[in-house]
Design a protein around this motif. Sequence first.
Motif, short mmCIF file in Angstrom:
data_model
loop_
_atom_site.label_atom_id
_atom_site.label_comp_id
_atom_site.label_asym_id
_atom_site.label_seq_id
_atom_site.Cartn_x
_atom_site.Cartn_y
_atom_site.Cartn_z
N ALA A 74 -20.27 118.23 4.82
CA ALA A 74 -19.05 117.69 4.21
C ALA A 74 -17.90 118.68 4.33
N GLN A 75 -18.16 119.96 4.09
CA GLN A 75 -17.10 120.96 4.08
C GLN A 75 -16.69 121.41 5.48
N LEU A 76 -17.67 121.61 6.35
CA LEU A 76 -17.40 122.28 7.62
C LEU A 76 -17.28 121.34 8.81
N TRP A 77 -17.93 120.18 8.74
CA TRP A 77 -17.89 119.26 9.87
C TRP A 77 -17.01 118.04 9.58
N LEU A 78 -17.21 117.43 8.43
CA LEU A 78 -16.48 116.19 8.13
C LEU A 78 -15.06 116.44 7.66
N SER A 79 -14.89 117.39 6.75
CA SER A 79 -13.57 117.62 6.16
C SER A 79 -12.48 117.88 7.20
N PRO A 80 -12.71 118.71 8.22
CA PRO A 80 -11.65 118.91 9.22
C PRO A 80 -11.31 117.66 10.01
N ARG A 81 -12.19 116.67 10.02
CA ARG A 81 -11.95 115.44 10.76
C ARG A 81 -11.24 114.37 9.94
N LEU A 82 -11.20 114.56 8.62
CA LEU A 82 -10.62 113.53 7.76
C LEU A 82 -9.14 113.25 8.04
N PRO A 83 -8.30 114.26 8.27
CA PRO A 83 -6.90 113.94 8.57
C PRO A 83 -6.75 113.05 9.80
N GLU A 84 -7.51 113.34 10.84
CA GLU A 84 -7.45 112.52 12.05
C GLU A 84 -7.95 111.10 11.78
N LEU A 85 -9.03 111.01 11.01
CA LEU A 85 -9.59 109.70 10.69
C LEU A 85 -8.60 108.87 9.88
N ARG A 86 -7.94 109.51 8.91
CA ARG A 86 -6.96 108.79 8.10
C ARG A 86 -5.78 108.33 8.95
N ALA A 87 -5.37 109.17 9.90
CA ALA A 87 -4.24 108.80 10.76
C ALA A 87 -4.60 107.63 11.66
N MET A 88 -5.84 107.59 12.13
CA MET A 88 -6.26 106.53 13.04
C MET A 88 -6.66 105.26 12.30
N MET A 89 -7.01 105.39 11.02
CA MET A 89 -7.42 104.24 10.22
C MET A 89 -6.70 104.29 8.87
N PRO A 90 -5.38 104.12 8.86
CA PRO A 90 -4.63 104.29 7.61
C PRO A 90 -4.98 103.27 6.54
N GLU A 91 -5.56 102.15 6.94
CA GLU A 91 -5.90 101.11 5.96
C GLU A 91 -7.22 101.39 5.25
N ILE A 92 -7.97 102.40 5.71
CA ILE A 92 -9.29 102.69 5.16
C ILE A 92 -9.21 103.83 4.15
N GLU A 93 -9.86 103.65 3.01
CA GLU A 93 -9.97 104.70 2.00
C GLU A 93 -11.36 105.33 2.12
N ILE A 94 -11.41 106.62 2.44
CA ILE A 94 -12.68 107.31 2.65
C ILE A 94 -12.93 108.26 1.49
N SER A 95 -14.07 108.11 0.84
CA SER A 95 -14.48 109.06 -0.19
C SER A 95 -15.77 109.73 0.24
N VAL A 96 -15.95 110.97 -0.19
CA VAL A 96 -17.10 111.77 0.25
C VAL A 96 -17.78 112.38 -0.96
N THR A 97 -19.10 112.28 -1.00
CA THR A 97 -19.90 112.92 -2.03
C THR A 97 -20.89 113.87 -1.36
N ALA A 98 -20.90 115.13 -1.81
CA ALA A 98 -21.82 116.12 -1.25
C ALA A 98 -23.14 116.07 -2.02
N LEU A 99 -24.24 115.96 -1.29
CA LEU A 99 -25.58 115.89 -1.89
C LEU A 99 -26.51 116.83 -1.14
N GLU A 100 -27.44 117.43 -1.86
CA GLU A 100 -28.42 118.31 -1.22
C GLU A 100 -29.49 117.53 -0.48
N GLN A 101 -29.80 116.33 -0.97
CA GLN A 101 -30.82 115.50 -0.34
C GLN A 101 -30.19 114.18 0.09
N ALA A 102 -30.66 113.65 1.21
CA ALA A 102 -30.14 112.36 1.68
C ALA A 102 -30.44 111.27 0.65
N PRO A 103 -29.49 110.40 0.38
CA PRO A 103 -29.71 109.35 -0.62
C PRO A 103 -30.57 108.22 -0.06
#
Length: 291
Positions: free
Chosen positions: A110-139
């Motif tokens: 979440a911090q090192l791989w996904l977070s740096p990509r979020l600005p680009e994702l928001r710019a390319m998909m402005p209509e989408i609201e993305i929320s992120v939850t950090a978990l130690e184990q896969a849900p």
Amino acid sequence: MAIKPPRPKGPPLNAMRAFEAAARLGGFTNAAEELCVTQGAVAQQIKTLESWAGAPLFERKAQGVVLSRVGQQVLPSVIEAFDAMGQAVLELQQAASPHRIHIAALPAVAQLWLSPRLPELRAMMPEIEISVTALEQAPNLAREPFDLALFYGANADQDIVRDRIFPVCTPALGRKVTSVADLKGVPCLSDAVWADDWALWLRTKAPQEDVIPRGPVYSLYALAVEEALNGAGVLMAHEALVQRHLESGALIAPFEGAVETGQTLGMQLRDGKPRPALAALIKLLLSESSL
């Protein structure tokens, strides 16, 4: 006789959930971890359900618990019911917020791989609201309200990149570490979850070297990366998580040779065809422009 006699009470839902989790996962401890409660709380909930049902659902043994005959008989229906409940909750969320996507990810991802990509994702998909939850184990995506999960593992539904590890450090420290033997004189940073990384790399790439890595161990991989950037030592890096620092030159790989761990950074998806917004996000995450 009362004009409106009271209706019989149904089974306590939390107790049913505790029984289903304990039976599916093979014990009270695993159920407690999934439900984020104590083992004692799970045991008490199941005891309450057994009192309501009038029959034992587990047999208590010295080595743990096993399902009773009654528990075995009802478990498939209970699992099916909770799966259906999870699907209903997901459909409700999607109907109420069709353009909202909720991602679960390992904290480091979440911090090192996904977070740096979020600005680009928001710019390319402005209509989408993305929320992120950090978990130690896969849900458990059949039960928990996430659309997508990003974790390291061997059995992802969709692979993103193979996991490769190798030492990294700042350019300044790299001038002092010119051979594997030099690791004896510098701190070797590591992550508590990936505690075997150093041993794996040394065993594979430098089996002739008598090096025992010594240095701080961090419970958060992002903190270990930050300390490597601060020049605190040599970090055993996971390539996907430090790639942007390698590209910027903030970190370098002082030795040749990466080792594949046998895992991948991958996506876990719900069964079925993803809705359009999620399908578009997945495509972007997998595209070369986002990676």
